[in-house]
Write an enzyme that holds these catalytic residues in place. Structure first.
Site, PDB file in Angstrom:
ATOM      1  N   ASP A 186       0.837  -1.190   0.000  1.00  0.00           N
ATOM      2  CA  ASP A 186       0.000   0.000   0.000  1.00  0.00           C
ATOM      3  C   ASP A 186       0.881   1.252   0.000  1.00  0.00           C
ATOM      4  OD1 ASP A 186      -2.740   1.201   0.418  1.00  0.00           O
ATOM      5  OD2 ASP A 186      -1.757   1.943   2.234  1.00  0.00           O
ATOM      6  N   GLU A 197       1.650  -0.542  -5.090  1.00  0.00           N
ATOM      7  CA  GLU A 197       0.525   0.310  -5.492  1.00  0.00           C
ATOM      8  C   GLU A 197       1.064   1.669  -5.953  1.00  0.00           C
ATOM      9  OE1 GLU A 197      -3.507   2.442  -3.708  1.00  0.00           O
ATOM     10  OE2 GLU A 197      -1.769   2.070  -2.442  1.00  0.00           O
ATOM     11  N   ASP A 199     -10.524   0.753  -4.433  1.00  0.00           N
ATOM     12  CA  ASP A 199     -10.304   2.201  -4.509  1.00  0.00           C
ATOM     13  C   ASP A 199     -10.932   2.844  -5.746  1.00  0.00           C
ATOM     14  OD1 ASP A 199      -8.839   2.597  -2.138  1.00  0.00           O
ATOM     15  OD2 ASP A 199      -6.999   1.888  -3.083  1.00  0.00           O
TER      16      ASP A 199
END
Length: 464
Positions: free
Chosen positions: A204, A234, A300
């Site tokens: 992340d 990410e 997301d």
């Protein structure tokens, strides 16, 4: 270079654990939301690890061979990006034994499982930050974070003023990874879950830990524990800095997602689509480009069904592209049955296990695309060659070739039927050769150095 060999063959299924399946009511708590109610930012539905195990036949029937789990460590939120204990499975999801049971089922069926690693920030309940709040400037853990001034206030409404946090959310204090004890703790976490049997990490916001030495050490720790572990970052834009021996095997290929959506919604033309596709494959070393993680939707983003205005043909065309483009395709749980939803929290709704509500046509199509990708090595490992970009007709075509296997992909993003001619002479397809459509009816015949084909509106073909 140690990009795992299996990643090019991987077909991921992303699971938001609280919303996939509730397999153990014993870990449910009072006040959980009804499974079929609208999702909220704070509510829990009761999904857990046992639920994934119980629905594993569904995943195997679909055809996936890898799972990406959103965070599963102890945390106070349904998304769990604010961990309070990195070494414990969240009690609402189960216990360590349940995780081991999930891995056992997965590995027995040749399915990999990667975990979501949040190493930039933690939650307010994390032991070191809790100590800081209790003891302030006397805390032995004050150097674990970026304290700007004392006293540290983590609860008064408003943006963070006293310490660095993710996007100034007080609930997400940012780690100081240059502090040796902090660094050691996080790297121990990375090693611990690989030792437990996890097959890799999805990281992340890794760009917010702008420290090459941390990620080099992270990579070494993980790869020493399991040389075949997959590390994917990410990163939302094209940026070759983040792949290679000092960083990650691949990135989440959001640019490819945006590229196909832009083409299908008319925001970009066929030439722009093909050029962007080519750039995505040349900006990175080949092994990293082919190890990028390719989603159409995630926790997301808006769901693909919503992005494409519930146009089933265009949704199918997006899936077709996803499964013929280099990289590891990932299905966001429920996208294959037609779940819709705008941005968070709507994109995190519960999986509907009543098959009467599924879009069976779409699921069958996704299942077929998975089968085709598994069946044809060229779709996983083949070279990418541009064939056509026709802006007037909104049609684009390319080939995937591996040895003697040559597969042609043509896409029509327009609302009307189009006739096009694909230049196939340089691919060695001879005059009179018959090619077959692998995703539908019909066959076509090479004429000279061209292959004339007809594409219905918002449709694609895979020809061999």
């Amino acid at each position: 270079m140690s990009v795992p060999y299996w990643v090019e063959d991987a077909i991921f299924y992303q699971i938001f654990p609280d919303r996939f399946a509730n397999g153990d009511p014993n870990n449910d708590l009072d006040g959980m939301e009804p499974w079929d109610s609208a999702p909220t930012s704070y509510g829990f539905k009761g999904g857990d690890l046992r639920g994934i195990i119980q629905k594993f036949d569904y995943l195997l029937d679909l055809g996936i061979n890898a799972i990406y789990l959103n965070p599963i460590f102890q945390a106070p939120s349904n998304h769990r990006y604010n961990a309070s204990d990195y070494l414990k499975i969240d009690s609402k999801l189960g216990v360590l034994h349940d995780f081991h049971a999930l891995l056992e089922v997965a590995h027995e069926n040749d399915v990999k499982v990667i975990l979501d690693g949040v190493f930039n920030h933690c939650g307010r309940g994390f032991f070191a930050f809790n100590d800081l709040l209790e003891n302030q400037d006397k805390s032995l853990y004050k150097d674990w974070f970026h304290v700007l001034k004392f006293p540290v206030d983590a609860y008064t409404p408003g943006d963070t003023q006293d310490y660095l946090s993710w996007w100034k959310f007080k609930s997400l204090p940012k780690f100081n990874t240059s502090n040796p004890p902090t660094r050691h703790y996080l790297l121990d976490v990375a090693r611990f879950w690989i030792d437990q049997g996890a097959d890799g990490w999805r990281l992340d916001v890794p760009n917010e830990i702008d420290d090459d030495s941390f990620w080099l050490e992270f990579r070494q720790i993980v790869k020493n524990a399991n040389p075949e572990a997959y590390i994917v970052g990410e990163i939302w834009e094209m940026n070759p800095r983040w792949v290679g021996d000092q960083h990650f095997d691949g990135l989440m290929n959001y640019p490819a997602r945006e590229m196909i959506i832009s083409f299908l919604t008319g925001k970009s033309n066929a030439s722009q689509f093909i050029e962007r596709a080519s750039k995505l494959l040349t900006i990175y070393p080949r092994e990293n480009a082919f190890a990028n993680f390719l989603p159409l939707g995630t926790h997301d983003t808006e769901r693909i069904m919503t992005v494409l205005n519930k146009d089933l043909n265009k949704v199918k065309l997006a899936f077709l592209f996803q499964f013929v483009f280099p990289g590891a395709p990932s299905i966001y749980y429920g996208d294959e049955i037609g779940l819709d939803g705008s941005a968070d929290p709507e994109c995190r709704k519960s999986f509907d296990w009543n098959s009467a509500n599924w879009n069976i046509d779409l699921r069958n199509f996704v299942q077929k695309m998975i089968h085709l990708r598994k069946t044809h090595s060229a779709l996983r490992r083949g070279n990418f060659t541009k064939l056509l970009s026709d802006d007037n007709r909104s049609c684009a075509a390319f080939a995937r070739t591996l040895g003697q296997e040559k597969i042609l992909i043509a896409m029509n993003a327009s609302a009307t039927r189009k006739s096009i001619r694909l230049p196939v002479g340089e691919l060695g397809l001879e005059d009179g050769l018959i090619v077959h459509n692998l995703v539908g009816e019909g066959e076509f015949i090479v004429s000279g150095a061209d292959l004339p084909i007809v594409l219905p509106a918002s449709t694609g073909v895979i020809l061999k």
